[in-house]
Scaffold this motif. Structure first.
Motif, short mmCIF file in Angstrom:
data_model
loop_
_atom_site.label_atom_id
_atom_site.label_comp_id
_atom_site.label_asym_id
_atom_site.label_seq_id
_atom_site.Cartn_x
_atom_site.Cartn_y
_atom_site.Cartn_z
N GLY A 132 0.77 -1.23 0.00
CA GLY A 132 0.00 0.00 0.00
C GLY A 132 0.80 1.28 0.00
O GLY A 132 0.24 2.35 0.20
N CYS A 133 2.12 1.19 -0.20
CA CYS A 133 2.95 2.39 -0.22
C CYS A 133 3.00 2.99 -1.62
O CYS A 133 3.01 2.26 -2.61
N THR A 134 3.05 4.29 -1.71
CA THR A 134 3.29 4.96 -2.98
C THR A 134 4.78 5.26 -3.11
O THR A 134 5.49 5.34 -2.11
N VAL A 135 5.26 5.42 -4.33
CA VAL A 135 6.71 5.55 -4.53
C VAL A 135 7.05 6.68 -5.49
O VAL A 135 6.31 6.97 -6.43
N ILE A 136 8.20 7.31 -5.21
CA ILE A 136 8.87 8.18 -6.17
C ILE A 136 10.23 7.53 -6.42
O ILE A 136 11.03 7.38 -5.50
N ALA A 137 10.47 7.11 -7.66
CA ALA A 137 11.73 6.43 -8.00
C ALA A 137 12.58 7.35 -8.85
O ALA A 137 12.12 7.91 -9.85
N LYS A 138 13.83 7.51 -8.44
CA LYS A 138 14.80 8.24 -9.24
C LYS A 138 15.46 7.24 -10.17
O LYS A 138 16.20 6.36 -9.76
N SER A 139 15.15 7.33 -11.48
CA SER A 139 15.74 6.40 -12.44
C SER A 139 17.14 6.86 -12.81
O SER A 139 17.43 8.06 -12.81
N PRO A 140 18.06 5.94 -13.13
CA PRO A 140 19.42 6.33 -13.52
C PRO A 140 19.41 6.99 -14.89
O PRO A 140 18.79 6.48 -15.83
N GLY A 141 20.09 8.11 -15.01
CA GLY A 141 20.12 8.81 -16.30
C GLY A 141 20.73 7.98 -17.40
O GLY A 141 20.36 8.11 -18.57
N GLU A 142 21.67 7.08 -17.03
CA GLU A 142 22.33 6.27 -18.06
C GLU A 142 21.40 5.22 -18.65
O GLU A 142 21.59 4.78 -19.79
N THR A 143 20.39 4.78 -17.89
CA THR A 143 19.51 3.70 -18.36
C THR A 143 18.05 4.04 -18.11
O THR A 143 17.25 3.17 -17.78
N THR A 144 17.70 5.28 -18.30
CA THR A 144 16.34 5.72 -17.94
C THR A 144 15.27 5.15 -18.86
O THR A 144 14.10 5.07 -18.47
N LEU A 145 15.62 4.74 -20.08
CA LEU A 145 14.62 4.18 -20.99
C LEU A 145 14.02 2.89 -20.44
O LEU A 145 12.85 2.60 -20.65
N THR A 146 14.83 2.10 -19.73
CA THR A 146 14.32 0.87 -19.12
C THR A 146 13.28 1.20 -18.06
O THR A 146 12.20 0.59 -18.02
N ALA A 147 13.59 2.15 -17.19
CA ALA A 147 12.65 2.54 -16.14
C ALA A 147 11.34 3.06 -16.73
O ALA A 147 10.25 2.75 -16.24
N ASN A 148 11.44 3.87 -17.78
CA ASN A 148 10.23 4.41 -18.41
C ASN A 148 9.39 3.32 -19.05
O ASN A 148 8.15 3.37 -19.02
N ALA A 149 10.05 2.32 -19.65
CA ALA A 149 9.30 1.21 -20.25
C ALA A 149 8.54 0.44 -19.16
O ALA A 149 7.37 0.07 -19.34
N LEU A 150 9.19 0.21 -18.02
CA LEU A 150 8.51 -0.48 -16.92
C LEU A 150 7.37 0.36 -16.36
O LEU A 150 6.33 -0.18 -15.96
#
Length: 358
Positions: A132-150
């Motif tokens: 039930g927790c909400t999250v703010i995730a700092k994605s790595p700038g070097e691999t941010t496309l992976t985080a955005n796809a997820l």
């Protein structure tokens, strides 16, 4: 540089903005940074360079509720699209179903490293939203496309607004890190190798150093960065290591200036050291005289995640384990990670434990 975004079965997955409240938005400043393929130096795309101000606006305000059933759907979405996620990174490991947090914590700040861009974001976000927790995730700038796809795949599961927020940046990383660790709304935020002269089997010590340093192309969070060898055996260890490394090639690193920097500061290149695309992780040996001296060197750093040492002296083993300022310790081994063990960190490596009772 000409952009060279990988061709995917689902062309909507490469996303160049940050993910807030189930929407992909630009930075308020409209500033961007380049995402580069480290093996070629070619630009892949540009992504939003968000600021602390953007992140503060994204601080979750949704009511807490457990989303365990939706995690399974997210897992299925990732598995279904793994052939598209894989080109965005060198490999993908999905850990959504392994770990579980102990109860509701609140808003969670998550900092994702570039070495495990899919595995780390899922193993951190999954347990958080399951309780039930909400999250703010700092994605790595070097691999941010992976985080955005997820993030895009999380939207397709029906996870509500404001639950999963992905902030992309490169220049403003330190600024966001300070916000995630200091803001009152964020409730949770989630390497040394020593070889002593009394080590009986130097081949085993070198093997341990290799398996500690080179997993995942030398880019795991518990890789040994400083390998201290007692002076009496320093040359012998270097020679054994050089023979082991002859003909071995690793893929390119995201950051590849370590060799030049070491040589400029007086280091001696023993083996390897070619430029892209042959350059892999650097293996740095530092000689030391006494155990007191190496303790000072080993602890005189800001980080305190993992430490390793080789010795046959049981009393020395006990003393070193007490003195080294590291959260996890490997004795006569270069492997310490286990899915049933917690990540225990000291100093600037993080706060407390992860994957255990918080």
């Amino acid at each position: 540089m000409t952009p060279s975004t990988p061709k995917l079965n689902d062309p909507s997955l490469p996303i160049h903005k940050c993910h807030v409240d189930r929407q992909f938005i630009s930075a308020s400043s409209n500033e961007t940074f380049d995402v580069v393929n480290p093996s070629t130096g070619n630009k892949i795309s540009s992504c939003a360079e968000v600021s602390q101000h953007d992140t503060e606006k994204a601080a979750p305000a949704a009511a807490y509720a457990a989303f365990g059933a939706l995690i399974r759907i997210w897992y299925d979405q990732i598995s279904k699209n793994v052939k598209d996620i894989a080109p965005l990174i060198s490999w993908v490991l999905i850990l959504l179903q392994i770990h579980k947090m102990e109860g509701l914590v609140g808003d969670c700040g998550i900092i994702v490293p570039p070495n495990f861009p899919a595995a780390m974001i899922t193993r951190k976000i999954g347990p958080a939203i399951d309780t039930g927790c909400t999250v703010i995730a700092k994605s790595p700038g070097e691999t941010t496309l992976t985080a955005n796809a997820l993030a895009e795949l999380s939207c397709r599961t029906g996870i509500p607004k404001a639950v999963v927020n992905i902030m992309s940046m490169l220049k403003n990383t330190t600024e966001l890190g300070k916000f995630l660790t200091a803001d009152s709304r964020i409730k949770k935020v989630s390497f040394i190798f020593i070889v002593f002269e009394d080590t009986l089997d130097l081949d085993a010590a070198v093997k341990g150093a290799i398996v500690s340093k080179f997993p995942r192309n030398g880019q795991t969070c518990v890789c040994a960065n400083w390998i201290y060898v007692q002076k009496k055996i320093d040359d012998e260890v270097a020679n054994i290591l050089a023979k082991r490394m002859e003909g071995v090639m690793h893929g390119p690193l995201i950051h590849h200036a370590q060799v030049e920097d070491a040589i400029q500061k007086g280091g001696r290149l023993v083996v390897g050291g070619q430029r892209l695309p042959d350059l892999g992780p650097t293996f740095s040996l530092f000689p030391f005289d006494t155990k007191v001296g190496v303790f000072t060197l080993a602890n005189d750093i800001d980080m305190g995640f993992a430490g390793y040492f080789f010795s046959r002296d049981v009393s020395r083993i006990c003393r070193v384990a007490e003195v080294l300022e590291a959260g996890m310790m490997g004795v006569n081994t270069g492997v310490i990670s286990d899915t049933t063990s917690s990540f225990d960190v000291h100093k600037q490596s993080g706060f407390g434990k992860e994957e255990n009772k918080l």
